[in-house]
Design a protein around this motif. Structure first.
Motif, mmCIF file in Angstrom:
data_model
loop_
_atom_site.group_PDB
_atom_site.id
_atom_site.type_symbol
_atom_site.label_atom_id
_atom_site.label_comp_id
_atom_site.label_asym_id
_atom_site.label_seq_id
_atom_site.Cartn_x
_atom_site.Cartn_y
_atom_site.Cartn_z
ATOM 1 N N SER A 111 1.013 -1.250 -0.238
ATOM 2 C CA SER A 111 0.051 0.039 0.050
ATOM 3 C C SER A 111 0.871 1.301 -0.094
ATOM 4 C CB SER A 111 -1.041 0.022 1.199
ATOM 5 O OG SER A 111 -1.831 -1.145 1.173
ATOM 6 N N SER A 112 1.803 1.271 0.647
ATOM 7 C CA SER A 112 2.651 2.412 0.708
ATOM 8 C C SER A 112 3.355 2.669 -0.467
ATOM 9 C CB SER A 112 3.769 2.083 1.784
ATOM 10 O OG SER A 112 3.492 2.221 3.195
ATOM 11 N N VAL A 113 4.008 1.462 -1.230
ATOM 12 C CA VAL A 113 4.451 1.818 -2.378
ATOM 13 C C VAL A 113 3.558 2.442 -3.592
ATOM 14 C CG1 VAL A 113 5.611 0.952 -4.410
ATOM 15 C CG2 VAL A 113 6.402 0.170 -2.210
ATOM 16 N N LEU A 114 2.377 1.721 -3.607
ATOM 17 C CA LEU A 114 1.419 1.992 -4.499
ATOM 18 C C LEU A 114 0.670 3.437 -4.271
ATOM 19 C CD1 LEU A 114 -0.380 -1.598 -5.186
ATOM 20 C CD2 LEU A 114 1.371 -0.091 -6.736
ATOM 21 N N VAL A 115 0.494 3.700 -3.146
ATOM 22 C CA VAL A 115 -0.132 5.022 -2.447
ATOM 23 C C VAL A 115 0.706 6.244 -2.843
ATOM 24 C CG1 VAL A 115 -1.279 6.306 -0.853
ATOM 25 C CG2 VAL A 115 -2.060 4.067 -0.908
ATOM 26 N N GLY A 116 2.089 5.778 -2.582
ATOM 27 C CA GLY A 116 3.073 6.674 -3.122
ATOM 28 C C GLY A 116 3.139 6.947 -4.300
ATOM 29 N N ASP A 117 3.155 6.062 -5.219
ATOM 30 C CA ASP A 117 3.099 6.285 -6.527
ATOM 31 C C ASP A 117 1.686 7.073 -7.191
ATOM 32 O OD1 ASP A 117 5.269 4.737 -6.921
ATOM 33 O OD2 ASP A 117 4.178 2.940 -7.666
#
Lengths: 331, 331
Positions: free
Chosen positions: B114-120
């Motif tokens: 979630s952190s990777v994708l929400v950051g993206d």
């Protein structure tokens, strides 16, 4: 994702060879980092690993189909490939993948940290490369597609294992995974060419429908099992509890006992020997592999239909063939 | 990173209150995702956690200092905060952090995915928000800063534990970690205001020098130990084998025996009880805490000096006070 068409793909590559060479040169120029040599190392590992440059080709073909003669379709194609490469790096971290294009993934060879950060770098560079051409509308399309990609991935993460996932949600996920960058590539190519709205819209529709047909065919192949073509084993998606179209439609048609089966295997992930066979039998009972195939063919037809606003010619034929080819694997 | 100034910071927040309120409204509007509710959940966890909106304030203050009356400094400030939030989400994954701003990190509460994708997603949205104002030059500054941030993080990753790390490399890392987004915020504010080149350059220099002074002070505080102020324990960086300025300078001045000590503790990570005390003694012997302090003060002075191209006034004073404040913690 990249087991597409040898034939129409190779024909497109041949038709676009000078442009593709220029794109590759630009990509290699721009992936250099003055300070951090790991960036080009990781990028080259993925970008030189025999990806077929499908998205750059879609973009180049779209621009040329609209009469564009350059030079900025080269920048746009490199940008699209950078965005694609960034999403692959992040996807492999998210999915904890160990193989990509027949080679160990970057997260395995280096580490998750490098994959996350190099992906971020490529994403930033993608936008930098695309500022030179000076088209705010193209930047808008790319930024919006990038948001859609991330949104689709988050949705897939949260919808996974959720039996209430609808076909609409599935379509949003598919657009994020595949179709958003296809349609951004084709639409932005037309915008760059200052094409009339009708052509811009047609190329958006083509890219969108092509991407959906492609991903649906991929999801179907997962249950048809042709590991030679897909590089995957039959039922990988079942074991990973993915709500793809054959499953969504089987759940929609399920009686109470079948629903309990799906709840156990997909919802709770308590899978036993023989469950995949049961799932395949339920697909057959409700005809969901056939109906998924039919839907994929509809999207392929929609993609080809969209191209008819253009006069006949080599590029139109090649793009049309590509749309036929992506579903030929399931036909 | 965010234990900055209560005083000048609060004064700036008061001076910019209407603008900051508008920025917060825009941030909340734009972080909504039509399809994936997890996106605003994760974003809100971080963005509402009492971050001080330092970067948006720098941007708003810079634009106003150049006479800009709006409305697009609001978009720019929201964009800068989105980029900052995206980098925090990814940093916490990269560093496997468990706490941020006194709360559990998103990667701990949800997951790395979630952190990777929400950051993206936030990164893509950041660029989308900034397209409306239509300034390609501002977009260029932001894209370039984003690349520098990722580059600095990759460099930090690969330079970690490398005793040959130079002050130049350290400065590149520091720019990536902190100064690049500070200087992008202030420079872009001036560009948006169509300020003359001299003012644009001055505000770039201010942001860059402020960020460097701030990060150097932070790195120094790590060895001075004031957990109340920093929220960290003395020597965290030593235990994590980070090549910050006090260590780099101690290594440069080391005799053979001292070099072996650094090789063992930082290079190979074989740390024993009493090593931190030895490190502190070597800092004292070579005066590297004092010299790091002096260098941080020089950067702070450089930041304040840059502002003198502007006529005296409230905002200039507040920005100048801020530059003094970031080093007041070590003075």
């Amino acid at each position: 994702m990249d087991q597409i068409a040898t034939r129409p793909h190779d024909a497109l590559a041949a038709a676009l060879k000078p442009e593709l060479d220029a794109v590759n040169t630009l990509i290699h120029d721009k992936m250099i980092s003055r300070h951090a040599p790991r960036i080009p190392e990781v990028t080259a590992h993925l970008i030189d690993a025999g990806g077929k440059r499908l998205r750059p080709m879609l973009n180049l073909a779209a621009a040329k189909l609209c009469g564009y003669e350059g030079p900025y379709h080269i920048h746009l194609a490199a940008t699209v490939e950078f965005i694609h490469t960034a999403t692959l790096l992040h996807d492999d971290v998210v999915d904890e993948s160990k193989q990509r294009r027949g080679r160990p993934t970057a997260n395995l060879l280096w580490d998750n940290q490098s994959s996350v950060l190099v992906g971020d770098y490529l994403f930033a560079r993608a936008f930098e490369v695309m500022i030179e051409p000076g088209s705010l509308r193209v930047l808008q399309i790319l930024a919006s597609a990038s948001a859609t990609i991330a949104e689709g991935e988050v949705l897939q993460l949260t919808a996974a294992q959720d039996l209430k996932t609808t076909e609409e949600t599935y379509l949003t996920v598919v657009r994020g995974k595949t179709a958003a960058l296809f349609s951004a590539a084709t639409e932005a190519g037309a915008v760059l060419a200052n094409a009339p709205d009708e052509q811009i819209k047609a190329l958006y529709t083509y890219g969108d429908a092509l991407g959906i047909a492609f991903q649906m065919a991929d999801d179907l192949l997962d249950y048809m099992g042709d590991a030679g073509q897909t590089g995957k084993n039959v039922g990988d998606d079942f074991r990973e509890r993915k709500l793809t179209l054959p499953v969504i439609r089987a759940i929609a048609a399920a009686d109470a006992e079948e629903h309990a089966f799906w709840q156990r295997t997909i919802g709770r992930g308590k899978q036993e020997e023989g469950d995949l066979e049961t799932a395949l039998a339920l697909f057959a009972k409700h005809g969901t592999l056939d109906s998924t195939r039919a839907t994929a063919l509809e999207w392929s037809a929609k993609a080809r239909e969209a191209l008819t606003v253009f006069p006949e010619g080599e590029l139109r034929t090649l793009l049309s063939d590509l749309a036929a080819y992506v579903v030929s694997r399931i036909n």
